[in-house]
Design an enzyme around this catalytic site. Structure first.
Site, PDB file in Angstrom:
ATOM      1  N   LYS A 139       0.862  -1.182   0.000  1.00 42.06           N
ATOM      2  CA  LYS A 139       0.000   0.000   0.000  1.00 42.06           C
ATOM      3  C   LYS A 139       0.896   1.229   0.000  1.00 42.06           C
ATOM      4  O   LYS A 139       1.133   1.879   1.018  1.00 42.06           O
ATOM      5  CB  LYS A 139      -0.902  -0.002   1.236  1.00 42.06           C
ATOM      6  CG  LYS A 139      -2.111   0.915   1.085  1.00 42.06           C
ATOM      7  CD  LYS A 139      -3.085   0.372   0.068  1.00 42.06           C
ATOM      8  CE  LYS A 139      -4.337   1.215  -0.040  1.00 42.06           C
ATOM      9  NZ  LYS A 139      -5.263   0.745  -1.067  1.00 42.06           N
ATOM     10  N   SER A 183      -8.732  -0.691  -4.742  1.00 43.94           N
ATOM     11  CA  SER A 183      -8.942  -0.318  -3.348  1.00 43.94           C
ATOM     12  C   SER A 183     -10.434  -0.080  -3.104  1.00 43.94           C
ATOM     13  O   SER A 183     -11.227  -0.999  -3.215  1.00 43.94           O
ATOM     14  CB  SER A 183      -8.094   0.903  -2.986  1.00 43.94           C
ATOM     15  OG  SER A 183      -7.861   0.940  -1.591  1.00 43.94           O
TER      16      SER A 183
END
Length: 595
Positions: free
Chosen positions: A199, A396
């Site tokens: 991430k 996401s």
């Protein structure tokens, strides 16, 4: 006193003059809008259908009247072309005897890889359905790689002799702000979910270069996109993938068009008059007569004889979710959890809607809005057939809202995944105190009444609480995906951790079900529901041209900046997004711009 009245009178005259000029401009604008709205589109015999891809490609064309207005010195409008208009026009053109061929106008393609793939597939379907030629031409300095990939379906690819082909493989650069923030005295306090090493949305604020995890994931999906592109080019041009890589390694950029002819990448290098002669040959126009043309935007509005669809009471809702979730910047409305949730709920509760197709084109955004939309998608999927279609990116939060669907359809070169969550709280204390000399003080009734402050570092307790909250959020994300995709949480975590995948990768690991564009997703929903007849309804309903006009004020800044900054506008927008992010996000690690 005499001087005073003189200045007052001059001011009044000036104000009146400005008012008159403003009123005059408004009349011009209104006149242009009315003329545009009332304009009757006619398609002449022996016409070429022009698909001008030197515009921003969007999923759905808008009714914005200012896109068609050219007022010198006024606003520089960013023109768009809708995938819906392209698809509809190509279907109609197959049996329309007035259309003799397709003219692809190419240069720099302002759209993602998945959008290009959808257009390319629509063009292939057009070729398979009729014998009308597709002519691709670039006469504006440079034909980029996405444009070239699209052009390879054409019967002829022609470049102006002085135009170069950008063919060198995919490359990407990421901007890092850590040193600049250090100099400014701004600390970005960042917390990622457990094991969210991929991430990397937060890395520009923590590091000076990419982490190994970030570099690994980038290379994986970039190679996937590049190999898919090469296979398509190889099949269309009859050049081996190995030879195409050799040409890319040599970097064809800034070589003359004639060299592209010699190595087989294009068919011819021609000046504009020669291209016009080719058009006359295709359309059957004799001598030097003008060649009738019609744009996709106009042709999409034209009824074609014998092609009217029978009215059906069975409706399929096509709901568009484009932009950042819960984030609205620079005139972009983005995706509101409440508004999109309401549209999904209306379609679920309306018995005339037999199926729902959710078109997602989003890098993610705020967790709260993502959860709001997820809930409505889940409820809808429990009652009706619900298929999700991915556009250029559905990562996401974009994946978060999609996972309850019965089926997920994506392009092989869609960017997806990025299952992860992060929190970002800026600390402006040093900037305010040491750089600007501004100090702050606080009081509170309880021990943590000032949790969280932007003027000091987080305390260990605050960091612990936020870490716990993000961990719970990541676990919720894993649970949603596991439930929606029929996987275990452990399996989702193994392919999650914030990692970005291409659509091709996503198929291998079970994140999507089928390859295809929006039309394929609609057909899949119809088949799953067993509908013999249907009609599609696009939601949310588009604003009318007059409603779009009254949005102008909110978009002025964005329009001016886009017009002035061009391609570099994205850097301004990215930095603005970064400085305004404050809280918990399920967002893709970065904005992807592949050259």
């Amino acid at each position: 006193m005499k001087e005073f009245f003189k200045y007052v009178l001059a001011t009044i005259v000036g104000v009146l003059a400005l008012s008159l000029i403003g009123t005059f401009l408004m009349f011009i604008i209104f006149g242009a809008i009315i003329a545009s709205a009332d304009k009757q589109v006619t398609v002449a015999d022996q016409s070429m259908l022009v698909i001008d891809l030197n515009q921003s490609i969007v999923d759905r064309a808008s009714n914005d009247p200012f896109e068609d207005i050219e007022l010198p010195g006024f606003l520089s409008s960013v023109k768009t072309i809708g995938l819906d208009h392209i698809s509809e026009s190509l279907k109609k053109a197959v049996d329309d005897d007035r259309i003799k061929g397709i003219y692809l106008k190419l240069s720099t393609t302002n759209g993602g890889f998945a959008s290009v793939e959808e257009i390319r597939n629509d063009l292939i379907a057009f070729k398979d359905s009729c014998d009308k030629p597709i002519y691709a031409c670039a006469d504006q300095m440079l034909l980029d790689q996405k444009g070239y990939y699209l052009a390879t379906v054409a019967d002829q690819i022609v470049l102006h002799p002085e135009v170069t082909l950008d063919f060198r493989g995919l490359g990407s650069e990421l901007m890092f702000y850590k040193n600049a923030l250090d100099k400014l005295g701004v600390e970005m306090q960042i917390i990622r979910g457990p094991n969210n090493k991929f991430k990397s949305a937060v890395e520009p604020f923590m590091l000076e270069e990419m982490s190994e995890a970030s570099r690994e994931q980038r290379l994986l999906y970039m190679n996937s996109l590049w190999n898919h592109m090469l296979n398509g080019i190889s099949e269309a041009r009859g050049i081996s993938v190995e030879q195409l890589n050799v040409l890319a390694d040599e970097a064809q950029t800034y070589k003359k068009a004639i060299e592209m002819v010699e190595n087989g990448l294009i068919d011819a290098a021609k000046y504009r008059d020669e291209v016009l002669n080719d058009m006359r040959e295709i359309t059957g126009i004799e001598g030097t007569d003008a060649i009738p043309v019609v744009s996709v935007k106009d042709y999409a509005k034209v009824p074609v004889k014998g092609q009217s669809k029978k009215y059906s009471r069975n409706k399929v809702a096509v709901i568009y979710a484009s932009g950042e979730i819960g984030v609205a910047l620079s005139g972009d409305e983005g995706i509101s959890g409440d508004k999109l949730g309401k549209e999904i709920r209306k379609a679920r509760q309306d018995s005339s809607y037999k199926a729902i197709v959710l078109r997602v084109n989003s890098p993610g955004g705020a967790v709260f809005d993502s959860e709001t939309i997820w809930r409505e998608v889940k409820l809808a999927a429990e009652e009706k057939t619900l298929v999700v279609s991915f556009g250029d990116v559905a990562a996401s939060g974009g994946y978060y809202i999609s996972c309850p669907a019965d089926k997920i359809v994506a392009s092989p070169n869609t960017i997806t995944g990025s299952i992860g969550i992060f929190g970002q709280i800026p600390n402006f204390g040093e900037l305010m105190n040491d750089k600007l000399g501004i100090t702050t003080d606080a009081v509170g009734t309880n021990e943590h009444s000032n949790f969280v402050s932007l003027m000091r570092p987080m305390t260990p307790y605050e960091k612990q609480r936020m870490t716990h909250y993000i961990s719970i959020g990541y676990d919720t994300f894993l649970s949603h995906v596991a439930d929606g995709r029929g996987m275990t949480k452990e399996a989702v975590d193994n392919i999650g951790q914030g990692r970005v995948w291409s659509g091709e990768n996503a198929m291998e690991i079970g994140l999507i079900d089928e390859f295809g564009g929006l039309e394929h997703a609609i057909q899949l929903a119809v088949e799953m529901e067993g509908l013999e007849d249907y009609r599609t309804v696009s939601l949310p309903a588009l604003k009318s041209p007059f409603e779009e006009m009254f949005k102008l004020g909110g978009n002025v800044k964005a329009r001016i900046l886009k017009g002035e900054l061009g391609d570099t506008y994205r850097y301004y927008e990215h930095l603005k997004k970064a400085t305004e992010m404050n809280g918990i996000y399920a967002r893709m690690p970065y904005d992807i711009y592949l050259n």
